[in-house]
Design a protein around this motif. Structure first.
Motif, PDB file in Angstrom:
ATOM      1  N   PRO A  69      -3.441 -15.089  11.674  1.00  0.00           N
ATOM      2  CA  PRO A  69      -3.814 -14.139  10.496  1.00  0.00           C
ATOM      3  C   PRO A  69      -2.665 -14.214   9.226  1.00  0.00           C
ATOM      4  O   PRO A  69      -2.754 -14.087   8.017  1.00  0.00           O
ATOM      5  N   ARG A  70      -1.592 -14.994   9.716  1.00  0.00           N
ATOM      6  CA  ARG A  70      -0.254 -15.050   8.562  1.00  0.00           C
ATOM      7  C   ARG A  70      -0.749 -16.062   7.736  1.00  0.00           C
ATOM      8  O   ARG A  70       0.340 -16.615   6.780  1.00  0.00           O
ATOM      9  N   THR A  71      -1.880 -16.958   7.849  1.00  0.00           N
ATOM     10  CA  THR A  71      -2.130 -17.820   6.759  1.00  0.00           C
ATOM     11  C   THR A  71      -2.755 -17.223   5.601  1.00  0.00           C
ATOM     12  O   THR A  71      -2.584 -17.819   4.518  1.00  0.00           O
ATOM     13  N   LEU A  72      -3.145 -15.951   5.566  1.00  0.00           N
ATOM     14  CA  LEU A  72      -3.594 -15.079   4.542  1.00  0.00           C
ATOM     15  C   LEU A  72      -2.297 -14.453   3.489  1.00  0.00           C
ATOM     16  O   LEU A  72      -1.532 -14.107   4.505  1.00  0.00           O
ATOM     17  N   ARG A  73      -2.309 -14.600   2.528  1.00  0.00           N
ATOM     18  CA  ARG A  73      -1.357 -13.956   1.886  1.00  0.00           C
ATOM     19  C   ARG A  73      -1.345 -12.381   1.894  1.00  0.00           C
ATOM     20  O   ARG A  73      -2.440 -11.837   2.205  1.00  0.00           O
ATOM     21  N   ASP A  74      -0.045 -11.785   1.851  1.00  0.00           N
ATOM     22  CA  ASP A  74      -0.121 -10.392   1.882  1.00  0.00           C
ATOM     23  C   ASP A  74      -0.235  -9.953   3.224  1.00  0.00           C
ATOM     24  O   ASP A  74      -0.055  -8.480   3.444  1.00  0.00           O
ATOM     25  N   MET A  75      -0.668 -10.639   4.318  1.00  0.00           N
ATOM     26  CA  MET A  75      -0.947 -10.190   5.573  1.00  0.00           C
ATOM     27  C   MET A  75       0.026  -9.562   6.293  1.00  0.00           C
ATOM     28  O   MET A  75       0.025  -8.268   6.729  1.00  0.00           O
ATOM     29  N   GLU A  76       1.331 -10.042   6.139  1.00  0.00           N
ATOM     30  CA  GLU A  76       2.611  -9.349   7.099  1.00  0.00           C
ATOM     31  C   GLU A  76       2.616  -7.972   6.160  1.00  0.00           C
ATOM     32  O   GLU A  76       2.934  -6.974   7.080  1.00  0.00           O
ATOM     33  N   HIS A  77       2.799  -7.871   5.035  1.00  0.00           N
ATOM     34  CA  HIS A  77       3.166  -6.878   4.363  1.00  0.00           C
ATOM     35  C   HIS A  77       2.007  -5.778   4.650  1.00  0.00           C
ATOM     36  O   HIS A  77       2.318  -4.665   4.817  1.00  0.00           O
ATOM     37  N   ALA A  78       0.815  -6.166   4.642  1.00  0.00           N
ATOM     38  CA  ALA A  78      -0.449  -5.215   4.809  1.00  0.00           C
ATOM     39  C   ALA A  78      -0.170  -4.528   6.151  1.00  0.00           C
ATOM     40  O   ALA A  78      -0.245  -3.272   6.358  1.00  0.00           O
ATOM     41  N   ALA A  79      -0.162  -5.530   7.215  1.00  0.00           N
ATOM     42  CA  ALA A  79       0.013  -4.954   8.621  1.00  0.00           C
ATOM     43  C   ALA A  79       1.044  -4.207   8.661  1.00  0.00           C
ATOM     44  O   ALA A  79       1.197  -2.954   9.502  1.00  0.00           O
ATOM     45  N   GLY A  80       2.262  -4.478   8.273  1.00  0.00           N
ATOM     46  CA  GLY A  80       3.608  -3.908   8.266  1.00  0.00           C
ATOM     47  C   GLY A  80       3.695  -2.460   7.727  1.00  0.00           C
ATOM     48  O   GLY A  80       4.127  -1.431   8.242  1.00  0.00           O
ATOM     49  N   ARG A  81       2.800  -2.427   6.789  1.00  0.00           N
ATOM     50  CA  ARG A  81       2.879  -1.195   5.931  1.00  0.00           C
ATOM     51  C   ARG A  81       1.858  -0.187   6.655  1.00  0.00           C
ATOM     52  O   ARG A  81       2.204   0.995   6.891  1.00  0.00           O
ATOM     53  N   ILE A  82       0.852  -0.634   7.330  1.00  0.00           N
ATOM     54  CA  ILE A  82      -0.058   0.169   8.131  1.00  0.00           C
ATOM     55  C   ILE A  82       0.712   0.834   9.140  1.00  0.00           C
ATOM     56  O   ILE A  82       0.668   1.808   9.650  1.00  0.00           O
ATOM     57  N   LEU A  83       1.456  -0.129  10.149  1.00  0.00           N
ATOM     58  CA  LEU A  83       2.288   0.028  11.358  1.00  0.00           C
ATOM     59  C   LEU A  83       3.276   1.225  10.691  1.00  0.00           C
ATOM     60  O   LEU A  83       3.712   2.235  11.474  1.00  0.00           O
ATOM     61  N   GLN A  84       3.897   1.128   9.406  1.00  0.00           N
ATOM     62  CA  GLN A  84       4.983   2.089   9.172  1.00  0.00           C
ATOM     63  C   GLN A  84       4.252   3.596   9.076  1.00  0.00           C
ATOM     64  O   GLN A  84       4.865   4.355   9.404  1.00  0.00           O
ATOM     65  N   ALA A  85       2.991   3.700   8.525  1.00  0.00           N
ATOM     66  CA  ALA A  85       2.565   4.841   8.472  1.00  0.00           C
ATOM     67  C   ALA A  85       2.123   5.461   9.647  1.00  0.00           C
ATOM     68  O   ALA A  85       2.176   6.622   9.829  1.00  0.00           O
ATOM     69  N   VAL A  86       1.833   4.849  10.588  1.00  0.00           N
ATOM     70  CA  VAL A  86       1.307   5.011  12.051  1.00  0.00           C
ATOM     71  C   VAL A  86       2.629   5.436  12.828  1.00  0.00           C
ATOM     72  O   VAL A  86       2.794   6.676  13.454  1.00  0.00           O
ATOM     73  N   ARG A  87       3.850   4.890  12.388  1.00  0.00           N
ATOM     74  CA  ARG A  87       5.092   5.251  13.085  1.00  0.00           C
ATOM     75  C   ARG A  87       5.691   6.607  12.288  1.00  0.00           C
ATOM     76  O   ARG A  87       6.193   7.532  13.217  1.00  0.00           O
ATOM     77  N   ASN A  88       5.489   6.554  11.128  1.00  0.00           N
ATOM     78  CA  ASN A  88       6.159   7.702  10.486  1.00  0.00           C
ATOM     79  C   ASN A  88       5.048   8.946  10.249  1.00  0.00           C
ATOM     80  O   ASN A  88       5.326  10.084   9.846  1.00  0.00           O
ATOM     81  N   ARG A  89       3.675   8.784  11.013  1.00  0.00           N
ATOM     82  CA  ARG A  89       2.784   9.886  10.847  1.00  0.00           C
ATOM     83  C   ARG A  89       2.470  10.259   9.471  1.00  0.00           C
ATOM     84  O   ARG A  89       2.436  11.377   9.201  1.00  0.00           O
ATOM     85  N   GLU A  90       2.341   9.346   8.750  1.00  0.00           N
ATOM     86  CA  GLU A  90       2.213   9.257   7.335  1.00  0.00           C
ATOM     87  C   GLU A  90       0.483   9.599   7.072  1.00  0.00           C
ATOM     88  O   GLU A  90      -0.092   9.575   8.264  1.00  0.00           O
ATOM     89  N   ARG A  91       0.105  10.354   6.103  1.00  0.00           N
ATOM     90  CA  ARG A  91      -1.235  10.737   6.132  1.00  0.00           C
ATOM     91  C   ARG A  91      -2.024   9.604   5.235  1.00  0.00           C
ATOM     92  O   ARG A  91      -1.616   8.951   4.465  1.00  0.00           O
ATOM     93  N   ILE A  92      -2.989   9.002   6.230  1.00  0.00           N
ATOM     94  CA  ILE A  92      -3.879   7.730   5.909  1.00  0.00           C
ATOM     95  C   ILE A  92      -5.242   7.977   5.185  1.00  0.00           C
ATOM     96  O   ILE A  92      -5.885   9.017   6.008  1.00  0.00           O
ATOM     97  N   ALA A  93      -5.687   7.648   4.107  1.00  0.00           N
ATOM     98  CA  ALA A  93      -6.963   7.593   3.956  1.00  0.00           C
ATOM     99  C   ALA A  93      -7.600   6.098   3.808  1.00  0.00           C
ATOM    100  O   ALA A  93      -6.946   5.099   3.606  1.00  0.00           O
TER     101      ALA A  93
END
Length: 246
Positions: A69-93
């Motif tokens: 997956p990391r061959t795609l640009r922005d992949m680590e940032h995208a996955a990391g941001r989604i995980l951050q939302a999960v861990r912090n119980r953020e509101r996701i749309a």
């Protein structure tokens, strides 16, 4: 080139030509190294398969075939941001396109989030009234009530609507052809971005989402935890791929 099996011409006058000498030599080497039948080694040789690749070629596994997956640009940032939302119980749309690929992409994310005991708001635009992709009114409304908006199967060209999502981070998981510039999103994962090499340009949006979840799973494992089961989601990826090709 020499005639094949000693036959210069067929009954219809066509010339029979056998495999090139280097193909035959490689096939013989494969027979010695693998112990496989001559006919199979001839076929593998013509396909350019070397001895070390034979086991995975004949019995492929998802682990061996899955791209990094990391061959795609922005992949680590995208996955990391989604995980951050999960861990912090953020509101996701989730803003999804209205076709099968968009629906399957949204379902993948929703299923994954549920396995982590999290929920997401699903927004699918009206095909007639709103058209394709994010629109400013919808993104503004979602941004007022959510911390993270994930656009699936859309968003790569949505500069205005993504800019309108003030107060929320936007992650785009898409496969449509990108323009010369990208919207000002937190991350844009798209194998058809102008600055990608095209190696994964065949992926539909659900394939991009799946790779994002694979990367998220990798980041989860790096913390010593275990992420959701992804193998059960492959039917959705297959469905979306077939529908998108059709």
């Amino acid at each position: 080139m020499t005639a094949y099996l000693g036959v210069d011409r067929s009954l219809t006058g066509r010339r029979w030509i056998g495999p090139a000498p280097e193909i035959t030599r490689h096939a013989e080497a494969l027979m010695q190294q693998t112990g496989l039948p001559p006919a199979l080694c001839q076929t593998l040789s013509r396909l350019g398969v070397v001895a070390d690749e034979v086991p995975t070629y004949l019995e492929p596994t998802l682990r061996a075939l899955l791209p990094d997956p990391r061959t795609l640009r922005d992949m680590e940032h995208a996955a990391g941001r989604i995980l951050q939302a999960v861990r912090n119980r953020e509101r996701i749309a989730i803003f999804a396109d209205y076709d099968v690929d968009g629906g399957a992409s949204a379902a993948l994310l929703i299923d994954w989030l549920r396995q982590l005991d999290r929920k997401a708001t699903l927004y699918v635009p009206d095909r007639i009234d709103e058209g394709y992709g994010p629109n400013e009114a919808a993104m503004e409304a979602l941004a007022r009530d959510h911390d993270l908006i994930v656009c699936v199967d859309c968003g790569t060209l949505s500069h205005g609507p993504i800019a309108a999502a003030r107060g929320a981070d936007v992650v785009v998981l898409d496969h449509h052809l990108g323009g010369e510039t990208l919207p000002e999103a937190f991350a844009v994962v798209n194998p058809n971005r102008q600055d990608e090499d095209g190696a994964l340009a065949h992926l539909c949006a659900a394939g991009v989402v799946f790779l994002t979840l694979v990367e998220a799973g990798r980041q989860i494992r790096e913390t010593g935890a275990q992420g959701p089961d992804l193998m059960s989601m492959l039917d959705l990826v297959a469905l979306a791929t077939v529908a998108d090709v059709a």
